[in-house]
Design a protein around this motif. Structure first.
Motif, PDB file in Angstrom:
ATOM      1  N   UNK A  15      28.167  36.025  41.768  1.00  0.00           N
ATOM      2  CA  UNK A  15      29.301  35.870  40.772  1.00  0.00           C
ATOM      3  C   UNK A  15      30.715  34.948  41.598  1.00  0.00           C
ATOM      4  N   UNK A  16      31.240  35.768  42.516  1.00  0.00           N
ATOM      5  CA  UNK A  16      32.516  34.988  42.775  1.00  0.00           C
ATOM      6  C   UNK A  16      32.162  33.407  43.257  1.00  0.00           C
ATOM      7  N   UNK A  67      39.035  29.076  43.244  1.00  0.00           N
ATOM      8  CA  UNK A  67      39.015  30.890  43.653  1.00  0.00           C
ATOM      9  C   UNK A  67      40.200  32.007  43.141  1.00  0.00           C
ATOM     10  N   UNK A  68      40.862  31.566  42.965  1.00  0.00           N
ATOM     11  CA  UNK A  68      41.757  32.469  41.846  1.00  0.00           C
ATOM     12  C   UNK A  68      40.683  33.343  41.087  1.00  0.00           C
ATOM     13  N   UNK A  69      40.203  31.564  40.203  1.00  0.00           N
ATOM     14  CA  UNK A  69      39.666  32.725  38.973  1.00  0.00           C
ATOM     15  C   UNK A  69      38.865  33.175  38.927  1.00  0.00           C
ATOM     16  N   UNK A  70      37.882  33.458  40.245  1.00  0.00           N
ATOM     17  CA  UNK A  70      36.470  34.129  40.503  1.00  0.00           C
ATOM     18  C   UNK A  70      37.245  35.280  40.816  1.00  0.00           C
ATOM     19  N   UNK A  71      37.995  34.912  41.522  1.00  0.00           N
ATOM     20  CA  UNK A  71      38.823  36.399  41.935  1.00  0.00           C
ATOM     21  C   UNK A  71      38.876  37.744  40.854  1.00  0.00           C
ATOM     22  N   UNK A  73      37.114  37.248  38.049  1.00  0.00           N
ATOM     23  CA  UNK A  73      36.356  37.412  36.549  1.00  0.00           C
ATOM     24  C   UNK A  73      35.504  38.629  37.948  1.00  0.00           C
ATOM     25  N   UNK A  74      36.103  38.114  39.294  1.00  0.00           N
ATOM     26  CA  UNK A  74      35.208  39.423  40.926  1.00  0.00           C
ATOM     27  C   UNK A  74      35.990  40.752  40.456  1.00  0.00           C
ATOM     28  N   UNK A  75      37.025  40.582  39.647  1.00  0.00           N
ATOM     29  CA  UNK A  75      37.414  41.492  40.142  1.00  0.00           C
ATOM     30  C   UNK A  75      37.382  42.705  38.521  1.00  0.00           C
ATOM     31  N   UNK A  94      24.752  35.667  36.819  1.00  0.00           N
ATOM     32  CA  UNK A  94      26.661  35.007  36.568  1.00  0.00           C
ATOM     33  C   UNK A  94      27.149  36.491  34.991  1.00  0.00           C
ATOM     34  N   UNK A  95      28.072  36.028  34.785  1.00  0.00           N
ATOM     35  CA  UNK A  95      28.770  37.195  34.369  1.00  0.00           C
ATOM     36  C   UNK A  95      28.376  37.714  32.846  1.00  0.00           C
ATOM     37  N   UNK A  96      27.574  36.738  31.865  1.00  0.00           N
ATOM     38  CA  UNK A  96      27.623  36.871  30.441  1.00  0.00           C
ATOM     39  C   UNK A  96      25.766  38.129  30.852  1.00  0.00           C
TER      40      UNK A  96
END
Length: 224
Positions: A15-16, A67-71, A73-75, A94-96
């Motif tokens: 996901x990240x 990378x910041x956006x992925x961090x 969402x993953x957090x 994936x997220x959904x």
């Protein structure tokens, strides 16, 4: 197709990196729109404006945002809990699809997707539209002839890549939740993660005269 996820950490890693590269690509497409604007409207100053230093900063900035956006969402995904092993009705984590099998409240995750993805899409689309609006004004000031055709061909490959990328995103994330849409979302996900990266080099290399000559020669040999 459903995937069985044994290790939650591996799913989060997938996901990240998916979010990171997808977000970076959106910003890279916006940066390329600015590049096309400079190439069309200020061709004599192109090498001075779009310098190697600027290119490096743009690429680094695109990946930093990714990378910041992925961090983020993953957090947010780390707070989710699941009952039993993960069985996701998708090709990858994936997220959904991940939110659908979570046993805890996912409203925070969905709100984060809406805010961050919405901001990234709106911001980059404004940059793209602004760049191409200025490029269109510059093309309109040119007289009819080779200059206008060359300017249009300069933007054609990037516009085609934009269309393919955003159409696949729309099919993947802007359909209502139903059995039919789940199937089409899977097709769109394969298209966006496999087909689009394969098609992009072809689109951009078609401006190369040697590639065009080789392609024309191949088509003639195939047909005759």
């Amino acid at each position: 197709m459903k995937i069985f996820v044994k290790h939650f950490a591996g799913c989060l890693a997938q996901l990240y990196f998916y979010v990171a590269f997808c977000t970076a690509e959106v910003y890279l497409l916006a940066a390329m729109a600015y590049d096309r604007y400079v190439a069309v409207s200020k061709p004599l100053l192109y090498e001075l404006i779009v310098s190697p230093v600027l290119c490096t900063r743009l690429v680094a900035g695109c990946f930093l945002v990714g990378l910041l956006s992925a961090a983020a969402h993953t957090g947010a995904a780390l707070r989710l809990s699941f009952c039993g092993p993960l069985l996701i009705d998708h090709f990858y984590c994936d997220g959904p699809p991940l939110f659908l099998v979570a046993s805890t409240d996912t409203r925070l995750n969905e709100a984060l997707v809406f805010v961050l993805a919405g901001f990234n899409i709106v911001a980059t689309n404004l940059l793209i539209l602004g760049s191409y609006a200025c490029a269109a004004v510059a093309v309109g000031r040119m007289g009819p002839g080779a200059g206008r055709r060359k300017a249009c061909s300069t933007c054609a490959a990037h516009l085609a890549a934009l269309g393919i990328f955003y159409v696949s995103l729309a099919f993947n994330y802007m359909q209502p939740s139903s059995a039919h849409s789940l199937s089409s979302k899977k097709v769109a996900s394969v298209f966006s993660t496999i087909v689009v990266p394969l098609v992009n080099p072809v689109l951009y290399s078609l401006r190369n005269q040697e590639v065009n000559n080789a392609l024309s020669s191949f088509i003639r040999r195939t047909m005759y």
